[in-house]
Scaffold this motif. Sequence first.
Motif, PDB file in Angstrom:
ATOM      1  N   VAL A  57      -4.381  30.460 -31.470  1.00  0.00           N
ATOM      2  CA  VAL A  57      -5.340  31.178 -30.623  1.00  0.00           C
ATOM      3  C   VAL A  57      -6.168  32.114 -31.484  1.00  0.00           C
ATOM      4  N   LEU A  58      -7.406  32.294 -31.075  1.00  0.00           N
ATOM      5  CA  LEU A  58      -8.288  33.305 -31.651  1.00  0.00           C
ATOM      6  C   LEU A  58      -8.301  34.471 -30.685  1.00  0.00           C
ATOM      7  N   GLU A  59      -7.777  35.615 -31.126  1.00  0.00           N
ATOM      8  CA  GLU A  59      -7.698  36.792 -30.265  1.00  0.00           C
ATOM      9  C   GLU A  59      -8.491  37.943 -30.858  1.00  0.00           C
ATOM     10  N   ARG A  60      -9.284  38.549 -30.000  1.00  0.00           N
ATOM     11  CA  ARG A  60      -9.982  39.782 -30.365  1.00  0.00           C
ATOM     12  C   ARG A  60      -9.919  40.717 -29.184  1.00  0.00           C
ATOM     13  N   GLU A  61      -9.549  41.958 -29.466  1.00  0.00           N
ATOM     14  CA  GLU A  61      -9.404  42.971 -28.410  1.00  0.00           C
ATOM     15  C   GLU A  61      -8.456  42.473 -27.314  1.00  0.00           C
ATOM     16  N   SER A  62      -7.357  41.854 -27.742  1.00  0.00           N
ATOM     17  CA  SER A  62      -6.288  41.362 -26.861  1.00  0.00           C
ATOM     18  C   SER A  62      -6.759  40.282 -25.895  1.00  0.00           C
ATOM     19  N   GLU A  63      -7.861  39.615 -26.231  1.00  0.00           N
ATOM     20  CA  GLU A  63      -8.382  38.546 -25.379  1.00  0.00           C
ATOM     21  C   GLU A  63      -8.508  37.266 -26.184  1.00  0.00           C
ATOM     22  N   VAL A  64      -8.025  36.157 -25.612  1.00  0.00           N
ATOM     23  CA  VAL A  64      -8.149  34.859 -26.266  1.00  0.00           C
ATOM     24  C   VAL A  64      -9.586  34.364 -26.117  1.00  0.00           C
ATOM     25  N   ARG A  65     -10.210  34.040 -27.252  1.00  0.00           N
ATOM     26  CA  ARG A  65     -11.606  33.581 -27.264  1.00  0.00           C
ATOM     27  C   ARG A  65     -11.729  32.084 -27.558  1.00  0.00           C
ATOM     28  N   ALA A  66     -10.703  31.498 -28.168  1.00  0.00           N
ATOM     29  CA  ALA A  66     -10.722  30.077 -28.527  1.00  0.00           C
ATOM     30  C   ALA A  66      -9.304  29.650 -28.858  1.00  0.00           C
ATOM     31  N   VAL A  67      -9.072  28.335 -28.893  1.00  0.00           N
ATOM     32  CA  VAL A  67      -7.758  27.820 -29.270  1.00  0.00           C
ATOM     33  C   VAL A  67      -7.922  26.571 -30.119  1.00  0.00           C
ATOM     34  N   TYR A  68      -6.852  26.241 -30.814  1.00  0.00           N
ATOM     35  CA  TYR A  68      -6.741  24.941 -31.465  1.00  0.00           C
ATOM     36  C   TYR A  68      -5.372  24.366 -31.161  1.00  0.00           C
ATOM     37  N   PHE A  69      -5.258  23.059 -31.294  1.00  0.00           N
ATOM     38  CA  PHE A  69      -3.937  22.442 -31.237  1.00  0.00           C
ATOM     39  C   PHE A  69      -3.984  21.166 -32.048  1.00  0.00           C
ATOM     40  N   ARG A  70      -2.815  20.729 -32.459  1.00  0.00           N
ATOM     41  CA  ARG A  70      -2.690  19.448 -33.149  1.00  0.00           C
ATOM     42  C   ARG A  70      -1.353  18.835 -32.797  1.00  0.00           C
ATOM     43  N   THR A  71      -1.374  17.559 -32.440  1.00  0.00           N
ATOM     44  CA  THR A  71      -0.154  16.784 -32.197  1.00  0.00           C
ATOM     45  C   THR A  71      -0.091  15.728 -33.293  1.00  0.00           C
ATOM     46  N   PRO A  72       0.566  16.050 -34.428  1.00  0.00           N
ATOM     47  CA  PRO A  72       0.631  15.096 -35.545  1.00  0.00           C
ATOM     48  C   PRO A  72       1.158  13.746 -35.063  1.00  0.00           C
ATOM     49  N   PRO A  73       0.570  12.654 -35.552  1.00  0.00           N
ATOM     50  CA  PRO A  73      -0.333  12.540 -36.710  1.00  0.00           C
ATOM     51  C   PRO A  73      -1.817  12.625 -36.365  1.00  0.00           C
ATOM     52  N   PHE A  74      -2.151  13.115 -35.171  1.00  0.00           N
ATOM     53  CA  PHE A  74      -3.537  13.072 -34.724  1.00  0.00           C
ATOM     54  C   PHE A  74      -4.341  14.262 -35.253  1.00  0.00           C
ATOM     55  N   ARG A  75      -5.650  14.207 -35.002  1.00  0.00           N
ATOM     56  CA  ARG A  75      -6.571  15.200 -35.547  1.00  0.00           C
ATOM     57  C   ARG A  75      -6.417  16.569 -34.877  1.00  0.00           C
ATOM     58  N   LEU A  76      -6.944  17.571 -35.540  1.00  0.00           N
ATOM     59  CA  LEU A  76      -7.055  18.905 -34.969  1.00  0.00           C
ATOM     60  C   LEU A  76      -8.048  18.875 -33.815  1.00  0.00           C
ATOM     61  N   ASN A  77      -7.730  19.562 -32.727  1.00  0.00           N
ATOM     62  CA  ASN A  77      -8.640  19.659 -31.588  1.00  0.00           C
ATOM     63  C   ASN A  77      -9.011  21.120 -31.378  1.00  0.00           C
ATOM     64  N   LEU A  78     -10.311  21.375 -31.176  1.00  0.00           N
ATOM     65  CA  LEU A  78     -10.822  22.744 -31.079  1.00  0.00           C
ATOM     66  C   LEU A  78     -11.590  22.952 -29.791  1.00  0.00           C
ATOM     67  N   THR A  79     -11.494  24.167 -29.245  1.00  0.00           N
ATOM     68  CA  THR A  79     -12.439  24.580 -28.222  1.00  0.00           C
ATOM     69  C   THR A  79     -13.667  25.165 -28.929  1.00  0.00           C
ATOM     70  N   ARG A  80     -14.660  25.547 -28.164  1.00  0.00           N
ATOM     71  CA  ARG A  80     -15.952  25.962 -28.717  1.00  0.00           C
ATOM     72  C   ARG A  80     -15.809  27.162 -29.661  1.00  0.00           C
ATOM     73  N   LEU A  81     -16.439  27.024 -30.862  1.00  0.00           N
ATOM     74  CA  LEU A  81     -16.407  28.068 -31.884  1.00  0.00           C
ATOM     75  C   LEU A  81     -17.809  28.321 -32.419  1.00  0.00           C
ATOM     76  N   THR A  82     -18.031  29.548 -32.848  1.00  0.00           N
ATOM     77  CA  THR A  82     -19.222  29.837 -33.634  1.00  0.00           C
ATOM     78  C   THR A  82     -18.965  29.378 -35.066  1.00  0.00           C
ATOM     79  N   PRO A  83     -20.020  29.231 -35.892  1.00  0.00           N
ATOM     80  CA  PRO A  83     -19.795  28.871 -37.296  1.00  0.00           C
ATOM     81  C   PRO A  83     -18.885  29.858 -38.018  1.00  0.00           C
ATOM     82  N   GLU A  84     -19.010  31.145 -37.706  1.00  0.00           N
ATOM     83  CA  GLU A  84     -18.161  32.160 -38.351  1.00  0.00           C
ATOM     84  C   GLU A  84     -16.701  31.985 -37.941  1.00  0.00           C
TER      85      GLU A  84
END
Length: 286
Positions: A57-84
């Motif tokens: 999870v991406l947390e800022r100010e105690s709030e989740v802003r984005a997540v990732y997960f991976r179920t090997p052997p599959f690819r990483l899955n992302l929710t919406r992110l800024t380039p930074e």
Amino acid sequence: MHPGDWHRIDDLDLFLSRAGTFLHSQPALHTVPLTVTEALRTRGPHAYGDVAPVFGVLERESEVRAVYFRTPPFRLNLTRLTPEEADALAVHLAAADHPLPGVSGERATAVAFAEAWQRHTGATAGLHESQRLYRLGTLTVPGPVPAGRPRIVEKRDRDQLAGWKDEFSVAIGGTADSRAGEWADFRIAYGGITFWEDTDGSPVSMAGATPMVAGQVRVAPVYTPSHLCGRGYAGAVTAEVSRAALASGADEVLLFTDLANPTSNALYQRIGYRPVADFAVYDFTA
């Protein structure tokens, strides 16, 4: 932003307790993490492979802003992110020596992460597939409707279903699924696959639907053997599965398409599906 804003979580229940509200805030855009975590919750941590899944999870100010997960052997899955945010995640995962075969997410997010992963690891990223997420508007059964009828799969269909799962995996650029039998058992248990049968009772096409979570159902997979394509079977069975999803009370019925296949994209729009967002899938090589 700082890579330390990203936090890895290895426990599914803990991940859902921290990220559940965020995931439910946009069920359509978050359909993949919602349905995958539901499968892990109901089928266990090895539903997709022998290696345990990883979450973050991406947390800022105690709030989740984005997540990732991976179920090997599959690819990483992302929710919406800024380039930074994507860059910080690449640093976070690279520092943890977390090898990745690829990434999947909304197009801009996947591109940003693929570029960041190349910068920080020296890996090469190659586009595997461009996808479009659709949401069902007004359902229309495409005509002419082929002869035959829909039928929900049963235990007697296990071998047929597992075989078609293997064929589908290969058809979309993957390999035969060693867990196809387990997958078939799971789908049969909740009535999650519908066959279109010819007049003689022979299955000629199939469409599935994920269990409902956060009010959304995703139609997947849709498969017709190549020698039976072009006869209207896929449209008929997809329309039936979509109708059943609406009848079950789903607020949103979704599906993904490969943008390289204009035939399927045109078909789903004829049924009533409308674009939501574009996604991209990248493969990484050392």
